[in-house]
Design an enzyme around this catalytic site. Sequence first.
Site, PDB file in Angstrom:
ATOM      1  N   HIS A 135       0.826  -1.201   0.000  1.00  0.00           N
ATOM      2  CA  HIS A 135       0.000   0.000   0.000  1.00  0.00           C
ATOM      3  C   HIS A 135       0.866   1.258   0.000  1.00  0.00           C
ATOM      4  O   HIS A 135       0.544   2.265  -0.654  1.00  0.00           O
ATOM      5  CB  HIS A 135      -0.921  -0.019   1.221  1.00  0.00           C
ATOM      6  CG  HIS A 135      -1.757   1.201   1.356  1.00  0.00           C
ATOM      7  ND1 HIS A 135      -1.525   2.175   2.309  1.00  0.00           N
ATOM      8  CD2 HIS A 135      -2.838   1.635   0.644  1.00  0.00           C
ATOM      9  CE1 HIS A 135      -2.415   3.136   2.182  1.00  0.00           C
ATOM     10  NE2 HIS A 135      -3.226   2.843   1.191  1.00  0.00           N
TER      11      HIS A 135
ATOM     12  N   GLU B 258      -4.595   7.875   7.204  1.00  0.00           N
ATOM     13  CA  GLU B 258      -5.556   6.909   6.642  1.00  0.00           C
ATOM     14  C   GLU B 258      -5.838   5.799   7.653  1.00  0.00           C
ATOM     15  O   GLU B 258      -6.983   5.359   7.803  1.00  0.00           O
ATOM     16  CB  GLU B 258      -4.978   6.339   5.353  1.00  0.00           C
ATOM     17  CG  GLU B 258      -5.962   5.606   4.484  1.00  0.00           C
ATOM     18  CD  GLU B 258      -5.367   5.178   3.148  1.00  0.00           C
ATOM     19  OE1 GLU B 258      -6.054   4.422   2.432  1.00  0.00           O
ATOM     20  OE2 GLU B 258      -4.224   5.580   2.834  1.00  0.00           O
TER      21      GLU B 258
ATOM     22  N   GLU C 188       1.909   1.808  -3.455  1.00  0.00           N
ATOM     23  CA  GLU C 188       0.789   2.349  -4.237  1.00  0.00           C
ATOM     24  C   GLU C 188       0.764   3.870  -4.139  1.00  0.00           C
ATOM     25  O   GLU C 188       0.524   4.570  -5.129  1.00  0.00           O
ATOM     26  CB  GLU C 188      -0.520   1.755  -3.729  1.00  0.00           C
ATOM     27  CG  GLU C 188      -1.766   2.347  -4.368  1.00  0.00           C
ATOM     28  CD  GLU C 188      -2.952   2.380  -3.431  1.00  0.00           C
ATOM     29  OE1 GLU C 188      -3.624   3.427  -3.347  1.00  0.00           O
ATOM     30  OE2 GLU C 188      -3.203   1.352  -2.772  1.00  0.00           O
ATOM     31  N   HIS C 189       1.006   4.399  -2.937  1.00  0.00           N
ATOM     32  CA  HIS C 189       1.025   5.844  -2.747  1.00  0.00           C
ATOM     33  C   HIS C 189       2.226   6.493  -3.417  1.00  0.00           C
ATOM     34  O   HIS C 189       2.142   7.612  -3.919  1.00  0.00           O
ATOM     35  CB  HIS C 189       1.060   6.171  -1.248  1.00  0.00           C
ATOM     36  CG  HIS C 189      -0.274   6.136  -0.590  1.00  0.00           C
ATOM     37  ND1 HIS C 189      -0.855   7.235  -0.016  1.00  0.00           N
ATOM     38  CD2 HIS C 189      -1.154   5.116  -0.409  1.00  0.00           C
ATOM     39  CE1 HIS C 189      -2.025   6.912   0.494  1.00  0.00           C
ATOM     40  NE2 HIS C 189      -2.225   5.624   0.279  1.00  0.00           N
TER      41      HIS C 189
END
Length: 416
Positions: free
Chosen positions: A54, A134, A57-58
């Site tokens: 993840h 998040e 992904e950022h």
Amino acid sequence: MAPTTSEADVRDVRLGNGVRVVTERMPEARSVTVGVWVGVGGRDEPAPLAGASHFLEHLLFKGTSTRSARQIAEAIDAVGGEMNAFTSREHTAYYTRLPAARGDLGLEILGDVLTDPAFRPHEVDAERQVILEEILMNLDMPEDHVHTLLAEAMYPGHPLGREVLGCRETVEAITRDQIDEFFRSWYLPRNLVVTAAGDLDHDHVAAVFERSLGAPVGGSAPQRTAPDEPLVHDAEATEQAHIALGWRGLDHYDDDRYALTVANQVLGGGMSSRLFQEVREERGLCYSVYSWASAYVDSGTAGIYAGTAPARAGELMKVVDDEVGKMATSGVTEAELAVAKGFIEGSLVLGLEDSGSRMARLGRSLMARDEVVPIDEQLSRIRAVTIEDVARVTARVFGGQRTLAVIGPVDESILQ
């Protein structure tokens, strides 16, 4: 009538370095959507690097050695396009959707970010803070966090039970060099699949990615270990009661997966479903109630979520258990079967209308089973599901051990 897909519209090639490219031509479309799917996700990370997929992904859209994050964003915005990414437990995907005349821009940017990410230290640290926010947001939203608790209980001590975001400790500790090493270990040609749909030329798409993804070579899919037995329950406290129930479901290859899709639709897949009608419409026990089924390469989950006032949690659980019990013992009616199959068929057909949904269908199918199932075959498999099939799969899945996750001040008796 919505356009359909013929096998001739879908073309598939393996590039010389191992990258697989699958395209679907839509001559009537005015857009092109291109995605690069990486066969690594949350379950493939060592525990100290939980959340690395993840994090990547950022970071990939944060810039390359020749493009800044701002330049990438401005290039996409200047043609009215969109660019995004997402991470799941078994794969990560990056995609762009652009006007067909500007499709090459998407091919170029995806090729660039997937081969030459800069991982500038200040951008890594900035994005680290975004991800920590998040994680906190997920914790502050009990209707989402209860699904995290359910996964932990369904897959105790196994990577499938971890939150894809990672946790505060791992995200804070992971270094720029560890992210770079993770990228170089998994973002290799034989672990990449390119899918594209829209007004495009297959040979041109393949040629562009042959150049941009031509090096390095090699790579392989991660080795995975199947999970052990689930726990019975997990609980935390908040003001409202958020309840998630789970059963071990079916994997991507199970022949009963179409029957489970139909069973799920009858149970809690829409406004005419049993749970929605009985729990919300008839009894007013909650605003939101639904069921779902997810599949992995070696396991799966069938689940139910509902949120209610703590004082009514016991009543809610009884009604849900009763409805699941009826499904597992008595099956469904011909009328319910017809409505559920009609909804699923209509949803599949409506999903063919834009290039983004077709690109995603190709990618999901290839990530799950390493094949593209033609729409006509999918529709035939759904239409072929019988009452007996639904009865068999509901008894098989919902007759198994139930796992319960609860957030809220509820009576301990509902956890038994």
